[in-house]
Design a protein around this motif. Sequence first.
Motif, PDB file in Angstrom:
ATOM      1  N   GLU A 131       0.848  -1.196   0.000  1.00  0.00           N
ATOM      2  CA  GLU A 131       0.000   0.000   0.000  1.00  0.00           C
ATOM      3  C   GLU A 131       0.884   1.246   0.000  1.00  0.00           C
ATOM      4  N   CYS A 132       1.906   1.196   0.850  1.00  0.00           N
ATOM      5  CA  CYS A 132       2.812   2.336   0.991  1.00  0.00           C
ATOM      6  C   CYS A 132       3.609   2.538  -0.297  1.00  0.00           C
ATOM      7  N   MET A 151       1.458   4.140  -2.931  1.00  0.00           N
ATOM      8  CA  MET A 151       1.234   5.562  -2.690  1.00  0.00           C
ATOM      9  C   MET A 151       2.481   6.379  -2.994  1.00  0.00           C
ATOM     10  N   THR A 169       2.852   6.614  -6.654  1.00  0.00           N
ATOM     11  CA  THR A 169       1.882   7.568  -7.195  1.00  0.00           C
ATOM     12  C   THR A 169       2.362   8.990  -6.995  1.00  0.00           C
ATOM     13  N   PHE A 170       2.914   9.223  -5.802  1.00  0.00           N
ATOM     14  CA  PHE A 170       3.404  10.577  -5.543  1.00  0.00           C
ATOM     15  C   PHE A 170       4.540  10.936  -6.477  1.00  0.00           C
ATOM     16  N   VAL A 226      -5.721  10.401  -5.924  1.00  0.00           N
ATOM     17  CA  VAL A 226      -4.952   9.867  -4.814  1.00  0.00           C
ATOM     18  C   VAL A 226      -5.669  10.086  -3.494  1.00  0.00           C
ATOM     19  N   ALA A 259      -9.123   6.867  -4.073  1.00  0.00           N
ATOM     20  CA  ALA A 259      -8.440   5.667  -3.610  1.00  0.00           C
ATOM     21  C   ALA A 259      -8.930   5.272  -2.229  1.00  0.00           C
ATOM     22  N   ILE A 266      -6.850   2.146  -0.736  1.00  0.00           N
ATOM     23  CA  ILE A 266      -5.789   2.679   0.114  1.00  0.00           C
ATOM     24  C   ILE A 266      -6.454   3.194   1.394  1.00  0.00           C
ATOM     25  N   VAL A 286      -2.598   7.651   3.260  1.00  0.00           N
ATOM     26  CA  VAL A 286      -2.590   8.875   2.448  1.00  0.00           C
ATOM     27  C   VAL A 286      -1.986  10.013   3.255  1.00  0.00           C
ATOM     28  N   VAL A 337       1.854   9.462   3.558  1.00  0.00           N
ATOM     29  CA  VAL A 337       2.591   9.755   2.318  1.00  0.00           C
ATOM     30  C   VAL A 337       2.519  11.249   2.000  1.00  0.00           C
TER      31      VAL A 337
END
Lengths: 536, 392
Positions: A370-371, A374, A377-378, A404, A408, A414, A419, A422
């Motif tokens: 999951e991390c 994220m 994605t960032f 995001v 999500a 997520i 979120v 991150v």
Amino acid sequence: MFSFLMKKAGIFLAKKQGAEGSKEKKEDKPKRLSKKLPENLSVIREIMKGSSDIIIREFYLNLDRIVEGALIMVDGLTDDRIINDNIIYPLMHDARQHLKKTGGDMDIISHIRNSLLSASQVKEETDIDEILNGFLNGDVALLVNGAAKALIISSKGWEKRAVNEPPSEAVVRGPRECFIENLRTNTALIRRKIRNPGLTFESLTVGKKTGTNVCIAYIKGVARQELIDTIKKRLTSIDTDAVLESGYIEQYIEDFPESIFATVGFTEKPDVAAAKILEGRAAIIVDGTPFVLTVPLLFVESFQSAEDYYFRPYFANMLRITRVISYAITILAPALYVAITTFHQELLPTSLLLTTASAREGIPFPAFLECLIMLMTFEILREAGVRLPRPVGQALSIVGALVVGESAVSAGIIGAPMVIVVAITALSSFVTPNEADSAAVLRLILLILGAVLGGFGIAIGLLGTLVHLSSLRSFGYPFLYPIAPFDVEDSKDAILRAPLWLMIKRPKEMSTDIKRQTINVPPTGKDIKDNKGELI
Amino acid sequence: MKHRIYRFLFAALILALLLAGCYDRRELNTLGFVMGVAIDKGENKDEIELSLQMAKVTGSDQSEPGSGSKESGTGGDSYINVSASGESINQIVRDMEYKVSRRIYVPHNQVVVFGEDMARQGIRDGMDFFARAPEARATVYVLVAKGKAADILEADTVFEKMPSSDLKKIIDEQDITSTVPQTTLYDIMNDILSRSKAPILPYIEIIDDKGSKRINCLGSAVFKNDKMIGHMDLQQTRGTLYVLDKVQTGTMTVKFKDAAAAAEIRQSKSKVKLSLKKDGGVKAEIQVRQTVGIGDQKGTLNIANAENIPVLLKESEKTVKEEIMAAIDKAKELGADVFGFGKSIYRKYPRKWKEIEENWEEVFREMETVVKVKSKADGSGRIMRPIAPAVQ
């Protein structure tokens, strides 16, 4: 382990290249000019064959006898006004009268140079390579029949950007000018800050094909001579054919190329460069880029900003502590979150645990994955934000925030806490831009260690990082100075900064002239008198 | 060559670390968080009935807070109670995995409640697991419920989502009354191991409050070793806490001729001074120093003036003294040294302790106790006299 792998790879590559490199090491002797102009011109024409921007202007000098001359220049690099008014006009028009006065046999070249040309910089050259170098740098080369010498006349005048606000190091308070791509403008910007005869700009040319001009800026008597010698040695030993940005230089001269931490600093603000030069450091200015390198670099410099010295110390120190905390967050937050939620659930307060657990309920991925998703994605959003044309940026941020942040989470892919983690990680990484690249790598390493071994892994990772950091050197200076080796005196400007009037000395080791100021009293209102004439 | 070996070893070391990883990795959504434990006597002899209250984590679209009660229909319950019986707690917990889809996870357990039957029979067997398992915390509150402990976990929630959290918060807040002990598992273990000190645990019950089942505190359950032998009411419990120097704040009612005031204990400090008597007995002098303020008052008599304050102090001293004496009487009656006198004698007169250790219960019952209470006045709050025009 990584350094070991990198070294291995490095040695392997070097071996491969070394074999080829040794063969092409035969320098031919520098070619000299001959006395005959047509001969010289044909040599140069041969070298520059096919180039449409080379202008060769042949003309007659109206001396007592007619002498053929030629001007060679690169179209677009020269200032036409200088060439017309200060070079061609005097040569074709004023020459006649002059020669009549002096008359007879004399050195034409030195005569032209001394009496005719009204340009500021003129030098004599005999070497063809130097002449080529001259006009390729934007000067005009003047060749005269019958002389085995040429004059290189300064007439630089190409298009350059105006000095405007620094895009990557914006400040609230402080000068808003920024280095530009032109070397001379950059040196002038520094010279404008430091009006001291000791300020020296030593020039070198790096890059066999690009012939990029590089300038070492330092103050004689403040910077250590050993440092300057080391820099010069490293710069001259660069054997690459192209230098297009200061990043090329940085990667060739840094002490530990295999480390994830940069040991050469960079800035695009003249005031920052000037401040570093004044502390005994040297700046390396590379033509063609607004990013100026500064060496040596200490780790604490990443947490400093020019504004720290412009603001009053209380607020400045608060900002510095914020930066250190942000750096800790940006490297540790994802790792800690994953480690705590998958290994050490007992560390969370009960109510926080239940909230976190309810957010994680139904999430299909393990916390680690999951991390990673994220963080990825960032990185995508960030990279896209940099590359996208400006007008599309708006759309990007909306899509990013919606995809995001909102979708999500509500889709249950997520968890909301992830979120948040991150997001704060990403935000914090922008607080210390100089360490952002190393932080991204370190973050990932710590995240993997934290996901595999939990808090124990994070501890190992941090210890390893600390050991690595303390082994680093930047041009001989310990990277962690003044924290390790610890120095009380120089801690005045490390994590916290003392008031300016208490910073009496420059960083030890770094400068030969250690005193910055002699008195250490604050310039408060000690000179104000009351009605009776007594000091208040 | 040598370098190569070192490098190989180093790489092997790193890899070994990674191999050892992940072995106790658990995602949050694979865990069942135990929030409360109730231990009762089983139906068969030697059997224990264990009930666990587990948080039912509901996912991101949470139902509104407060819908945690058992009966609420929409969001479902925020907890489930699971019970099973068996010989050992550890066995039962493992066996519960037959019924629960998640790993039973005890570190966040808030309370362990023993039913009275179980408590009278002995809590050692029930306690052992929670003391032994490294996951479980020794700071968990341990209580005794009048009747069946499992019923406590069925109580209606008040502010929290789960009865066990409610119960924990109730015990947490008792430093404002000082009439219920805040006993943790660690305290009990210490007391039992000290041989002479008798543990006291909060004693609670379920009452019917206008149709809903609420938790109520009754005082404390007095233990001898690991067996409950009786209980103290709220006042006696505070008397005991005075001697143990665990009173923080609280109130008591003080009567005047035509008025009454709530004396608020703002601060209290107590000391126990032991001495040996010539006839071989032990004397304990309990000194309490406290500051008392006026919490509120009835009537128009100005209690905060110079004449009445000494009366107030005297009366509060008297009340405290009575509380302590009542506690001592009750303890002597039960033969349980809840004050830890034995421990103090052992520390101060180790030789004497050796003599009397054998029949400590007798000695404790015969002990002479003197109670001295000293009160200091500490303000009347924001107003200085009752809200009445004629009062000075």
